[in-house]
Design an enzyme around this catalytic site. Structure first.
Site, PDB file in Angstrom:
ATOM      1  CG  LEU A  53      67.736  87.453  25.419  1.00 14.14           C
ATOM      2  CD1 LEU A  53      67.304  88.618  26.296  1.00 14.14           C
ATOM      3  CD2 LEU A  53      66.865  86.230  25.672  1.00 14.14           C
ATOM      4  CE1 TYR A 107      62.840  84.705  13.731  1.00 10.77           C
ATOM      5  CE2 TYR A 107      60.725  83.646  14.133  1.00 10.77           C
ATOM      6  CZ  TYR A 107      61.841  84.314  14.601  1.00 10.77           C
ATOM      7  OH  TYR A 107      61.962  84.595  15.943  1.00 10.77           O
ATOM      8  CE  LYS A 111      64.884  82.372  17.045  1.00 15.04           C
ATOM      9  NZ  LYS A 111      65.730  83.382  17.734  1.00 15.04           N
ATOM     10  N   GLY A 285      29.101 122.202  58.618  1.00 17.70           N
ATOM     11  CA  GLY A 285      27.703 122.218  58.988  1.00 17.70           C
ATOM     12  C   GLY A 285      26.772 121.520  58.021  1.00 17.70           C
ATOM     13  CB  VAL A 286      27.090 120.617  54.448  1.00 15.32           C
ATOM     14  CG1 VAL A 286      26.428 119.691  53.434  1.00 15.32           C
ATOM     15  CG2 VAL A 286      26.998 122.072  53.989  1.00 15.32           C
TER      16      VAL A 286
END
Length: 372
Positions: A53, A107, A111, A285-286
């Site tokens: 790599l 480049y 390669k 209670g709501v």
């Protein structure tokens, strides 16, 4: 299995090493910029697989393309050839090349020359070589302002910095780093394919402008609470990449809280076409609700406390009641045409998670008050 990874401290190398770290029976031999090429023969002893790599793509001078891409590959190949001649051992080699081999630039030429050195090894010794010509690779741990426009855009946006888009229509082909790693691991496991050239899929054809727009949208979603479809494909990979660039002090963000005498209501997340998520509380209670919808549907899940859900059909008057609690996770779904409410029948605060199938449109909320 012993795996030699060149460029081990680079973007793809770090991702590969982390994937391999959780697999049983794999030892990684790391080759970095600080490794002396003269040590390659000894490092290759006992190696079963090579992930090559390493490479130079942003040198200070063009000659570094030759030393970093061609000459280093030649040194690696010489060590592999020596091992093949001495011991008859020929570990498979994965090489991360570039689609720029088709371009006439320093480049790309370097390669392509490195590919030629590897292909010569294949022809001389039958070494299994897979050359993968990668487009723009993106994902976590790529360096911003270096070799990935996605990394630069994500880094800047997560820090409130501007991003520069010179040509929004400029084409961009992307491949996700996890898919690259997946291709390497597939080869490591014996999936060699046919011929020396291979490719990583999926690849995403897009534009620089589209990527910039999507990344800005990820940032904006914290304000609007509306998320894009980030579960598959490019959006999944891009969103994961974006979030990976968040600095720790931006991991959290607040959302609006609406409170009154009944409890509170908080919206968490809204989707483009699959509704929204929120939660509400109710004191003992709501009762909350007391309305019906013509088309909207909802799913309720009591997280804590005890609740009574009541339903009445707005035409027939038919009644229905459901008791549920956080101790027994149960989804309660509302149906159009049934007015409904929920009452906290326990002694402690009720906490309920809520999903609605559409984002609330305050101009047309499809919510009609109707007491039970």
């Amino acid at each position: 299995m012993r795996v030699l990874v060149t460029g081990a401290d680079g973007f793809i190398g770090r991702n590969l090493r982390q994937h391999l770290a959780v697999r049983q029976g794999i030892e990684v031999v790391a080759v970095t910029r600080g490794t002396d090429p003269a040590s390659l023969p000894s490092l290759l002893e006992g190696i079963d697989f090579v992930a090559h790599l390493a490479g130079v793509n942003r040198p200070r001078s063009a000659c570094e393309f030759v030393t970093g891409n061609v000459e280093f590959t030649a040194a690696l190949v010489a060590a592999l050839a020596d091992r093949a001649q001495r011991a008859g051992v020929r570990p498979p080699v994965f090489y991360a090349s570039s689609t720029q081999v088709a371009l006439d630039n320093p480049y790309g030429r370097s390669k392509l020359a490195a590919e030629g050195v590897l292909l010569d090894l294949h022809e001389r010794f039958g070494q299994v070589i897979r050359i993968c010509r990668l487009p723009n690779v993106f994902g976590k741990w790529a360096r911003p302002n270096y070799n990935s426009v996605v990394a630069t855009f994500c880094h800047n946006t997560t820090r409130g910095l501007p991003i520069e888009v010179r040509d929004p229509a400029a084409p961009l082909t992307l491949v996700y780093v996890d898919d690259v790693v997946g291709a390497i691991i597939a080869m490591l496991e014996g999936e060699f394919g046919e011929g020396p050239l291979c490719s990583v899929t999926p690849q995403y054809a897009t534009t620089v402008g589209e990527i910039a727009t999507l990344i800005r949208g990820f940032c904006e979603s914290r304000r609007t609470l509306v998320t894009e479809r980030v579960g598959t494909g490019l959006m999944r990979a891009l969103y994961a990449t974006y979030v990976s660039y968040l600095p720790p002090d931006r991991f959290a963000y607040e959302v609006p809280r609406h409170a009154d005498a009944r409890g509170e209501f908080v919206e968490m997340l809204k989707t483009v076409d699959s509704g929204q998520f929120s939660f509400f509380t109710a004191y003992p209670g709501v009762t909350r609700g007391g309305h019906y919808h013509h088309s909207k549907t909802e799913k309720f899940l009591v997280i804590r406390g005890e609740a009574r859900f009541r339903f009445r059909h707005v035409l027939t008057g038919e009644m229905h009641e459901i008791m549920t609690s956080g101790c027994s996770p149960t989804i309660v779904e509302t149906a159009p045409g049934w007015t409904h409410d929920v009452t906290n029948v326990g002694a402690s605060e009720l906490v309920v998670m809520l999903w609605a199938n559409e984002i609330l449109d305050r101009g047309r909320p499809d919510t009609y008050s109707c007491a039970l």
